[in-house]
Design an enzyme around this catalytic site. Sequence first.
Site, PDB file in Angstrom:
ATOM      1  N   LYS A 166      24.100  27.698  58.514  1.00 34.34           N
ATOM      2  CA  LYS A 166      24.260  26.242  58.415  1.00 34.34           C
ATOM      3  C   LYS A 166      23.549  25.569  59.572  1.00 34.34           C
ATOM      4  O   LYS A 166      23.627  26.034  60.711  1.00 34.34           O
ATOM      5  CB  LYS A 166      25.739  25.852  58.426  1.00 34.34           C
ATOM      6  CG  LYS A 166      25.970  24.355  58.135  1.00 34.34           C
ATOM      7  CD  LYS A 166      27.435  24.044  57.948  1.00 34.34           C
ATOM      8  CE  LYS A 166      28.182  23.925  59.261  1.00 34.34           C
ATOM      9  NZ  LYS A 166      29.609  23.558  59.064  1.00 34.34           N
ATOM     10  N   LYS A 191      26.219  13.166  65.931  1.00 35.98           N
ATOM     11  CA  LYS A 191      27.024  12.153  66.615  1.00 35.98           C
ATOM     12  C   LYS A 191      26.505  11.883  68.023  1.00 35.98           C
ATOM     13  O   LYS A 191      26.709  10.796  68.565  1.00 35.98           O
ATOM     14  CB  LYS A 191      28.488  12.611  66.666  1.00 35.98           C
ATOM     15  CG  LYS A 191      29.146  12.768  65.301  1.00 35.98           C
ATOM     16  CD  LYS A 191      30.636  13.037  65.402  1.00 35.98           C
ATOM     17  CE  LYS A 191      30.956  14.370  66.038  1.00 35.98           C
ATOM     18  NZ  LYS A 191      30.531  15.527  65.228  1.00 35.98           N
ATOM     19  N   ASN A 198      27.656  15.613  59.791  1.00 39.21           N
ATOM     20  CA  ASN A 198      28.664  15.163  60.749  1.00 39.21           C
ATOM     21  C   ASN A 198      28.989  13.681  60.642  1.00 39.21           C
ATOM     22  O   ASN A 198      29.045  12.961  61.638  1.00 39.21           O
ATOM     23  CB  ASN A 198      28.254  15.517  62.173  1.00 39.21           C
ATOM     24  CG  ASN A 198      28.354  17.012  62.452  1.00 39.21           C
ATOM     25  OD1 ASN A 198      27.341  17.682  62.586  1.00 39.21           O
ATOM     26  ND2 ASN A 198      29.570  17.543  62.523  1.00 39.21           N
ATOM     27  N   GLU A 236      37.085  18.745  57.369  1.00 36.82           N
ATOM     28  CA  GLU A 236      37.399  19.377  58.641  1.00 36.82           C
ATOM     29  C   GLU A 236      38.039  18.440  59.654  1.00 36.82           C
ATOM     30  O   GLU A 236      38.783  18.878  60.536  1.00 36.82           O
ATOM     31  CB  GLU A 236      36.142  19.976  59.273  1.00 36.82           C
ATOM     32  CG  GLU A 236      35.126  18.935  59.743  1.00 36.82           C
ATOM     33  CD  GLU A 236      33.924  19.573  60.413  1.00 36.82           C
ATOM     34  OE1 GLU A 236      33.741  19.349  61.625  1.00 36.82           O
ATOM     35  OE2 GLU A 236      33.180  20.274  59.733  1.00 36.82           O
ATOM     36  N   GLU A 252      33.550  30.275  58.298  1.00 33.31           N
ATOM     37  CA  GLU A 252      32.569  29.864  59.294  1.00 33.31           C
ATOM     38  C   GLU A 252      32.643  30.746  60.533  1.00 33.31           C
ATOM     39  O   GLU A 252      33.711  30.944  61.103  1.00 33.31           O
ATOM     40  CB  GLU A 252      32.807  28.399  59.678  1.00 33.31           C
ATOM     41  CG  GLU A 252      31.745  27.834  60.609  1.00 33.31           C
ATOM     42  CD  GLU A 252      31.882  26.338  60.805  1.00 33.31           C
ATOM     43  OE1 GLU A 252      30.862  25.679  61.047  1.00 33.31           O
ATOM     44  OE2 GLU A 252      33.024  25.823  60.694  1.00 33.31           O
ATOM     45  N   HIS A 299      37.124  25.307  58.264  1.00 31.18           N
ATOM     46  CA  HIS A 299      36.282  24.947  59.407  1.00 31.18           C
ATOM     47  C   HIS A 299      36.704  25.674  60.673  1.00 31.18           C
ATOM     48  O   HIS A 299      37.881  25.691  61.045  1.00 31.18           O
ATOM     49  CB  HIS A 299      36.378  23.431  59.634  1.00 31.18           C
ATOM     50  CG  HIS A 299      35.795  22.979  60.932  1.00 31.18           C
ATOM     51  ND1 HIS A 299      36.572  22.643  62.031  1.00 31.18           N
ATOM     52  CD2 HIS A 299      34.506  22.814  61.320  1.00 31.18           C
ATOM     53  CE1 HIS A 299      35.790  22.268  63.027  1.00 31.18           C
ATOM     54  NE2 HIS A 299      34.533  22.372  62.636  1.00 31.18           N
ATOM     55  N   LYS A 328      22.454  21.596  61.398  1.00 33.37           N
ATOM     56  CA  LYS A 328      22.860  20.198  61.521  1.00 33.37           C
ATOM     57  C   LYS A 328      21.740  19.257  61.082  1.00 33.37           C
ATOM     58  O   LYS A 328      20.554  19.504  61.332  1.00 33.37           O
ATOM     59  CB  LYS A 328      23.240  19.894  62.966  1.00 33.37           C
ATOM     60  CG  LYS A 328      24.382  20.747  63.505  1.00 33.37           C
ATOM     61  CD  LYS A 328      25.700  20.430  62.830  1.00 33.37           C
ATOM     62  CE  LYS A 328      26.854  21.186  63.484  1.00 33.37           C
ATOM     63  NZ  LYS A 328      28.156  20.790  62.923  1.00 33.37           N
TER      64      LYS A 328
END
Length: 373
Positions: free
Chosen positions: A172, A25, A204, A254, A324, A304, A174
């Site tokens: 994990k 983002k 995302n 999430e 997580e 999440h 991105k």
Amino acid sequence: MSDRIRHLTLSHVVLPLDNPVSDAKVLTGRQKPLTETVLLFVEVLTEQGLTGMGFSYSKRAGGKAQYAHLAEIAEVAIGQDPSDIDRIYQSLLWAGASVGRSGVASQAIAALDVALWDLKARRADLPLAKLIGAQRDSCRVYNTSGGFLQASVEEMKEKASASLDSGIGGIKIKVGQPDWKKDLERVTAMREHLGETPLMVDANQQWDRARARRMCRELEKFDLIWIEEPLDAWDAVGHADLSHVFDTPIATGEMLTSVPEHMALIDAGYRGIVQPDAPRIGGITPFLRFATLAAHAGLALAPHYAMEIHLHLAATYPTEPWVEHFEWLNPLFNERIDIHDGRMWLAERPGLGFTLSDQMRARTVETASFGKP
């Protein structure tokens, strides 16, 4: 014997990150790098002297709004029986219903709802998971905090290795960059580095449906545990379609802030992994309500963030979940979660099993009190 809520303390806490982080983002220009987490803590005291603690949080914006909203309606809970958690939840929800029953409104109430569940478990002298009914004493755990996009591939590898050495079982990273080829380069590098270690990716919400299909097809060869938020969080139909087309599981949820928003996934025929966030969905009460429906639909679970809460909730889910790991909130609590052999283990401490640290008090920028101390 019934009890009554005597006093509430609300705390507005700002916790800076050691280093700013960026997901897709930021790279697409929709948000600025994340520099801090803002939290709303609630401490409950009853007439019988019982206590409970809960929290909700926000990132980038909304923390002040959560605090202000709960401060406006918290008085409604004073004098109510703390055992009647859903009744209290509904009274708070309706007290502020003119601004809606999701979003900031539900996230503000979440902090008090979590505190009441913590109190209920402490009163029973049980860990929260045991009060609800645990299916297991530990859950599979993966780390996300080392996989953000501002980190180079080498930094990402180093952090992944450190996480695995500390006992974490999955990693994990991105994705979702404007140049999709860079995503594939990073995933390729991490798969080669990790070998058969469980690997997840998180876009995302930055792909449209066409790009998501292409990327999911490209990512099939990496044997991922899941592809997270390939589409806008509200695109239930799009996520459902992807979950039927590809072998790699799709994960989402999430960013949704109410049970009805999550139910849209099930209604659309979604067959992926659901990722409800208790502080975002409105607390433990709505989380458990949706978890029952998700389990009935045969969906896998991977809550999440907020591992301090979600370890307990994941431990009660019928099928094996993932939890997580983020170390970001550690400074706020005196206790730590035991992690080894790729799993996060429940402690025997009652309630959530956490007490607030001096650092949490030092990071508090505003407080409000209700009822009699």
